[in-house]
Scaffold this motif. Sequence first.
Motif, PDB file in Angstrom:
ATOM      1  N   UNK A 143      -8.758  19.317 -10.566  1.00  0.00           N
ATOM      2  CA  UNK A 143      -9.383  20.383 -11.338  1.00  0.00           C
ATOM      3  C   UNK A 143     -10.871  20.431 -11.067  1.00  0.00           C
ATOM      4  N   UNK A 144     -11.661  20.483 -12.143  1.00  0.00           N
ATOM      5  CA  UNK A 144     -13.115  20.560 -12.013  1.00  0.00           C
ATOM      6  C   UNK A 144     -13.769  19.200 -12.267  1.00  0.00           C
ATOM      7  N   UNK A 145     -12.969  18.117 -12.266  1.00  0.00           N
ATOM      8  CA  UNK A 145     -13.497  16.810 -12.623  1.00  0.00           C
ATOM      9  C   UNK A 145     -13.814  15.971 -11.398  1.00  0.00           C
ATOM     10  N   UNK A 146     -14.245  14.724 -11.648  1.00  0.00           N
ATOM     11  CA  UNK A 146     -14.659  13.833 -10.559  1.00  0.00           C
ATOM     12  C   UNK A 146     -13.647  12.712 -10.346  1.00  0.00           C
ATOM     13  N   UNK A 147     -12.370  13.046 -10.458  1.00  0.00           N
ATOM     14  CA  UNK A 147     -11.323  12.065 -10.175  1.00  0.00           C
ATOM     15  C   UNK A 147     -11.341  11.718  -8.682  1.00  0.00           C
ATOM     16  N   UNK A 148     -11.331  10.423  -8.381  1.00  0.00           N
ATOM     17  CA  UNK A 148     -11.205   9.980  -6.993  1.00  0.00           C
ATOM     18  C   UNK A 148      -9.725   9.723  -6.716  1.00  0.00           C
ATOM     19  N   UNK A 149      -9.223  10.260  -5.599  1.00  0.00           N
ATOM     20  CA  UNK A 149      -7.824  10.063  -5.250  1.00  0.00           C
ATOM     21  C   UNK A 149      -7.706   9.270  -3.963  1.00  0.00           C
ATOM     22  N   UNK A 150      -6.769   8.337  -3.945  1.00  0.00           N
ATOM     23  CA  UNK A 150      -6.523   7.492  -2.785  1.00  0.00           C
ATOM     24  C   UNK A 150      -5.057   7.646  -2.374  1.00  0.00           C
ATOM     25  N   UNK A 151      -4.824   7.935  -1.118  1.00  0.00           N
ATOM     26  CA  UNK A 151      -3.463   8.111  -0.627  1.00  0.00           C
ATOM     27  C   UNK A 151      -2.771   6.752  -0.549  1.00  0.00           C
ATOM     28  N   UNK A 152      -1.559   6.674  -1.061  1.00  0.00           N
ATOM     29  CA  UNK A 152      -0.838   5.396  -1.077  1.00  0.00           C
ATOM     30  C   UNK A 152      -0.205   5.038   0.269  1.00  0.00           C
ATOM     31  N   UNK A 153      -0.167   5.968   1.201  1.00  0.00           N
ATOM     32  CA  UNK A 153       0.417   5.815   2.538  1.00  0.00           C
ATOM     33  C   UNK A 153       1.935   5.637   2.449  1.00  0.00           C
ATOM     34  N   UNK A 154       2.392   4.566   1.816  1.00  0.00           N
ATOM     35  CA  UNK A 154       3.827   4.404   1.571  1.00  0.00           C
ATOM     36  C   UNK A 154       4.108   4.805   0.124  1.00  0.00           C
ATOM     37  N   UNK A 155       5.365   5.081  -0.169  1.00  0.00           N
ATOM     38  CA  UNK A 155       5.717   5.442  -1.540  1.00  0.00           C
ATOM     39  C   UNK A 155       5.482   4.254  -2.471  1.00  0.00           C
ATOM     40  N   UNK A 156       5.170   4.575  -3.699  1.00  0.00           N
ATOM     41  CA  UNK A 156       4.975   3.529  -4.700  1.00  0.00           C
ATOM     42  C   UNK A 156       6.349   3.210  -5.269  1.00  0.00           C
ATOM     43  N   UNK A 157       7.103   2.480  -4.460  1.00  0.00           N
ATOM     44  CA  UNK A 157       8.505   2.179  -4.774  1.00  0.00           C
ATOM     45  C   UNK A 157       8.831   0.783  -4.263  1.00  0.00           C
ATOM     46  N   UNK A 158       8.223  -0.187  -4.898  1.00  0.00           N
ATOM     47  CA  UNK A 158       8.429  -1.560  -4.472  1.00  0.00           C
ATOM     48  C   UNK A 158       7.223  -2.084  -3.724  1.00  0.00           C
ATOM     49  N   UNK A 159       6.903  -3.343  -3.961  1.00  0.00           N
ATOM     50  CA  UNK A 159       5.736  -3.959  -3.337  1.00  0.00           C
ATOM     51  C   UNK A 159       6.033  -4.375  -1.898  1.00  0.00           C
ATOM     52  N   UNK A 160       5.127  -4.065  -1.011  1.00  0.00           N
ATOM     53  CA  UNK A 160       5.195  -4.510   0.384  1.00  0.00           C
ATOM     54  C   UNK A 160       3.769  -4.744   0.860  1.00  0.00           C
ATOM     55  N   UNK A 161       3.610  -5.233   2.056  1.00  0.00           N
ATOM     56  CA  UNK A 161       2.278  -5.622   2.516  1.00  0.00           C
ATOM     57  C   UNK A 161       1.309  -4.448   2.587  1.00  0.00           C
ATOM     58  N   UNK A 162       1.808  -3.274   2.964  1.00  0.00           N
ATOM     59  CA  UNK A 162       0.918  -2.114   3.035  1.00  0.00           C
ATOM     60  C   UNK A 162       0.467  -1.698   1.641  1.00  0.00           C
ATOM     61  N   UNK A 163       1.415  -1.581   0.710  1.00  0.00           N
ATOM     62  CA  UNK A 163       1.046  -1.156  -0.644  1.00  0.00           C
ATOM     63  C   UNK A 163       0.156  -2.202  -1.314  1.00  0.00           C
ATOM     64  N   UNK A 164       0.388  -3.477  -1.036  1.00  0.00           N
ATOM     65  CA  UNK A 164      -0.484  -4.511  -1.595  1.00  0.00           C
ATOM     66  C   UNK A 164      -1.928  -4.282  -1.151  1.00  0.00           C
ATOM     67  N   UNK A 165      -2.115  -3.955   0.121  1.00  0.00           N
ATOM     68  CA  UNK A 165      -3.462  -3.724   0.620  1.00  0.00           C
ATOM     69  C   UNK A 165      -4.096  -2.506  -0.041  1.00  0.00           C
TER      70      UNK A 165
END
Length: 456
Positions: A143-165
Amino acid sequence: MTSNPTILIVGTLDTKLTEILYLRSAILAQGSCQTKVLDVSRTPQGADSTKEVPEDELIEPLTGHADELSKLSRGDYVDKAIALCTPVVQDLVKKDEIQGIVSAAGSTGSSLATALMQNACPIGFPKLMVSTMASGDIKPYIGETDIAMMYSVVDIAGINSILKQILSNAAGAVCGMTVAHAQQRKEPEATQAKRIAITMFGVTTPAVDNIRKVLTTTPHDVSDYELYVFHATGSGGRAMERLIEEGRIDAVIDLTTTEIADELFGGVLAAGPKRLEAAVRKGIPMVLSTGACDMVNFGPKDTIPEKYKDRNLYIHNPTVTLMRTTKGENRQIGQFIVDKLRATKSPANVRVLLPTGGISMIDKAGQPFHDPEADRELFETITDGLGESKVEVLRSEEHINGEAFAVQVCEQLLDIMGIAPRQYRLANARRRKWSFDHGKTIQAVRRASQIEIPEA
């Protein structure tokens, strides 16, 4: 010993427990922040999902609504959860119990979490969203706010080395923002300068540059005014309205009201139907003009709606095509302005200044949008519509981008603010012995203010 600042983690613990717990541990591992966890689960009583979060950290506003939420469609659940959780987060912010907010989610969770960030957290409050949606169209989430967004690259569906990073990086980022924000708030506030908002577009940039020059040089002083320039691109207008509502703007030079044209005629840079309302409702000093109301903004030329294909079009750049407004459209723009301004309970704090010499860089003799009759319709609609109100409407023969018009705008605003010309920084003037190297604009201010130049 002062406790560390607290970060609120928003998550659906019924579906993202492992990921939220990892994010929490990564934040705590930084050693600089504490955490609270807001459970926004659709089935908050499902499983033993909350037992791994300390009881004094866990906030569960949806627990008493579990039966109702479980029967709702996904969209209705999100709306209901937002309605129930927004006051909770607002209260945490108001009581200074949290100093930052973060979440990690897919599309549904991102919609929910970012709505809470938008609705409950002011501009400047640290907000970070780790999302599967961050590489696409993120406008609905920010919207008009200052939210910072970060792409998760992999789905947020279980922990793995990429999501941990990714989550570890997010923890470092939100901790850094939160600590910096908390430290800044502890610093003693300097004398508050007058915070003035100005709206600008590419075709009114010279006007805003001239206004800034007038307000930040002798006989004025940059320390007296903090100027916030908002790009009138829809989100810019909404951001300004939001800051006014938050009480963080003292006065407005709404020079560029082009977003109204986009709102009325389907342009891509609309700021919504509530444009102009915040300053009117708050009653703060406002000078309004009609900058760039000669145009409606569209994307590349091949995206122009079929009904507008034969209109006066101007290719601003490969991604922006401008359409000249007609007399009839200008009448509607003028009426929109009239309807908003007539609602003010502080008419003495509102002035309208109309530049009859042209309202944009391409609205003057020899330029493609020069159309005095269309402009006249806009001006007359505003003048006639506000005729019986106590809102003062002034006309200037100048072009909106002329230096003289900038001087007139500043004079009107400072007059509303109760800053008389003879009071403009005389003490500083004597100390500095007056400088005559500021150009024609400042000389015009001197002549207009009739200040006697003190002897060296």
